[in-house]
Motif scaffolding. Structure first.
Motif, PDB file in Angstrom:
ATOM      1  N   GLY A 186     -25.931 -27.563 -22.553  1.00 56.31           N
ATOM      2  CA  GLY A 186     -26.663 -28.435 -23.884  1.00 56.31           C
ATOM      3  C   GLY A 186     -27.168 -28.288 -24.226  1.00 56.31           C
ATOM      4  N   CYS A 187     -28.223 -30.085 -25.358  1.00 51.36           N
ATOM      5  CA  CYS A 187     -26.999 -31.066 -25.765  1.00 51.36           C
ATOM      6  C   CYS A 187     -28.122 -31.087 -26.738  1.00 51.36           C
ATOM      7  N   GLY A 188     -29.347 -30.579 -27.036  1.00 49.83           N
ATOM      8  CA  GLY A 188     -29.661 -30.746 -28.466  1.00 49.83           C
ATOM      9  C   GLY A 188     -29.026 -30.755 -29.287  1.00 49.83           C
ATOM     10  N   GLY A 189     -30.258 -30.545 -30.604  1.00 51.20           N
ATOM     11  CA  GLY A 189     -29.502 -30.277 -32.321  1.00 51.20           C
ATOM     12  C   GLY A 189     -28.630 -29.261 -32.306  1.00 51.20           C
ATOM     13  N   VAL A 190     -29.045 -27.981 -32.264  1.00 50.38           N
ATOM     14  CA  VAL A 190     -28.067 -26.779 -31.869  1.00 50.38           C
ATOM     15  C   VAL A 190     -26.157 -27.083 -30.910  1.00 50.38           C
ATOM     16  N   ALA A 208     -19.209 -31.589 -22.815  1.00 50.91           N
ATOM     17  CA  ALA A 208     -21.194 -31.593 -23.301  1.00 50.91           C
ATOM     18  C   ALA A 208     -21.826 -31.531 -21.693  1.00 50.91           C
ATOM     19  N   VAL A 209     -22.025 -30.349 -21.440  1.00 52.04           N
ATOM     20  CA  VAL A 209     -23.407 -30.787 -20.396  1.00 52.04           C
ATOM     21  C   VAL A 209     -24.585 -30.801 -20.895  1.00 52.04           C
ATOM     22  N   ASP A 210     -25.669 -31.491 -19.626  1.00 51.10           N
ATOM     23  CA  ASP A 210     -26.658 -31.826 -20.113  1.00 51.10           C
ATOM     24  C   ASP A 210     -27.439 -32.649 -18.851  1.00 51.10           C
ATOM     25  N   ILE A 211     -28.317 -33.158 -18.667  1.00 50.74           N
ATOM     26  CA  ILE A 211     -29.423 -33.949 -17.881  1.00 50.74           C
ATOM     27  C   ILE A 211     -29.949 -35.034 -18.793  1.00 50.74           C
ATOM     28  N   ASP A 212     -29.959 -34.578 -19.752  1.00 46.24           N
ATOM     29  CA  ASP A 212     -30.146 -36.400 -20.254  1.00 46.24           C
ATOM     30  C   ASP A 212     -29.440 -36.856 -20.866  1.00 46.24           C
ATOM     31  N   ALA A 213     -29.323 -38.479 -20.373  1.00 44.22           N
ATOM     32  CA  ALA A 213     -27.781 -38.704 -20.749  1.00 44.22           C
ATOM     33  C   ALA A 213     -28.152 -39.847 -21.912  1.00 44.22           C
ATOM     34  N   LYS A 214     -29.203 -39.130 -22.559  1.00 37.65           N
ATOM     35  CA  LYS A 214     -29.417 -39.811 -24.418  1.00 37.65           C
ATOM     36  C   LYS A 214     -28.873 -38.132 -24.570  1.00 37.65           C
ATOM     37  N   LYS A 215     -28.854 -37.426 -24.323  1.00 32.29           N
ATOM     38  CA  LYS A 215     -28.188 -36.142 -25.287  1.00 32.29           C
ATOM     39  C   LYS A 215     -27.187 -36.354 -24.726  1.00 32.29           C
ATOM     40  N   LEU A 216     -25.941 -36.617 -23.484  1.00 25.44           N
ATOM     41  CA  LEU A 216     -24.675 -36.866 -23.662  1.00 25.44           C
ATOM     42  C   LEU A 216     -24.182 -37.795 -24.238  1.00 25.44           C
TER      43      LEU A 216
END
Length: 366
Positions: A186-190, A208-216
């Motif tokens: 989960g790569c939001g702000g926190v 880092a693990v997420d489904i959103d390329a921008k967050k990654l």
């Protein structure tokens, strides 16, 4: 008493309102702070949506920095003119945790005794006891932590909640350090702050693990050595593969930080740990969520620890000045978390941007 402009949530799910509120003069142990900057955090949106409690109307905003304007009787820790970051954990010094020297676990943290109100006298519930989407706010003096006045207000204000929660989850709760691998789900702000904390501590790899390329991409820019798109691959197996490339025989990461707050991702974090690894839950679940079914033999057999990280297990008086100094010396890029600076009337629009992954933090500048 003085009147200022502030952002208020009057009812569940309704758009926030910029309105006039009354701020009392500080009483004993209290301080009035002139706000300079305040981040727009998911917790504020949770308040507006009734996800915290139903004590409407709420005075939103809590991730803030500003200047102490006045203090009440008996206040010695801060004085008018001090530049401070606000925290929502003014420790009591008297509870059983404080008496055993564990102030970061204080069980009786407190806020201002007096209430800020709407013009008609309706009492406001300040978000996390702060209420900083306002030109000025009233807090307990212990909620004010002095930091370097040369620091950029928009950047260091984020230490008041999300950035501290993430960095603290990695360093304080997870004990990330050299020779340990870290995965953040989960790569939001926190989550990105947790990545930054793990990198700051010297951990490797930092995944880092997420489904959103921008967050990654944001995670990579803040210290992730590897990124995993969990919509394309099994994140558990990918974390295991990456860690085994670095440490022969590794069966996962030494520290896995779950920054989403959902049973599905918590279960992924559980199985993505190496033997004797640590799982840190820093994502905030909703009250209806439950721990997923796990064979008890897996809980026993994998060893390690399952932890929750509340406010990054921080002690503001220790951690805020230290992290501010790392920022001003160029070792911690807090500016990277400030996606945009907005006006006090733009909070509702900032809430909408949270859903498209385009910002880590919108920051209100006053």
């Amino acid at each position: 008493m003085q009147q200022v402009q502030a952002v208020v949530a009057r009812a569940k799910g309704e758009p926030v309102e910029l309105t006039t509120i009354n701020v009392p003069d500080p009483g004993p142990g209290e301080a009035v702070v002139k706000i300079q900057a305040c981040g727009v955090c998911h917790t504020d949106l949770h308040y507006r949506e009734g996800g915290i409690n139903d004590d409407f109307p709420f005075l939103l905003g809590h991730e803030a920095s500003g200047t102490v304007e006045s203090v009440g009787e008996g206040v010695t820790e801060v004085a008018p003119g001090d530049f401070v970051v606000l925290n929502w954990r003014a420790v009591c010094g008297e509870c059983r945790a404080c008496k055993r020297g564990e102030h970061k676990y204080c069980f009786a943290t407190h806020n201002a005794e007096q209430k800020m109100t709407l013009e008609d006298g309706t009492e406001l519930s300040p978000a996390l006891g702060i209420g900083a989407f306002a030109e000025k706010t009233l807090v307990a003096a212990g909620q004010c932590t002095k930091v370097d006045p040369e620091a950029r207000p928009a950047a260091v204000g984020l230490l008041g909640c999300g950035v501290m929660a993430g960095i603290g989850a990695a360093i304080n709760t997870g004990a990330a350090t050299r020779g340990r691998s870290v995965a953040v789900i989960g790569c939001g702000g926190v989550g990105v702050a947790a990545v930054a904390g793990a990198a700051l501590a010297g951990s490797s790899p930092v995944i880092a693990v997420d489904i959103d390329a921008k967050k990654l991409e944001a995670a990579k820019a803040n210290g992730a050595t590897h990124t995993v798109d969990s919509s394309q691959v099994d994140p558990v197996e990918e974390i295991k593969r990456i860690c085994a490339e670095t440490y022969e025989g590794a069966e996962g990461a030494d520290v896995v930080i779950e920054a989403v707050g959902r049973p599905e991702t918590w279960k992924q974090a559980f199985y993505a740990r190496d033997l004797a690894g640590v799982l840190v839950l820093v994502g905030v679940p909703t009250p209806d969520m439950t721990v997923p079914d796990l064979p008890l033999i897996d809980v026993f057999g994998r060893g390690g620890a399952l932890k929750s990280s509340w406010y990054g297990d921080c002690l503001p008086s220790r951690d805020f000045p230290m992290l501010t100094d790392l920022y001003t010396s160029g070792r911690l890029d807090l500016d990277a978390f400030v996606s945009e600076e907005i006006g006090i009337g733009d909070v509702e629009a900032a809430f909408a941007k949270m859903h498209d992954g385009s910002v880590l933090r919108s920051v209100v500048i006053l």
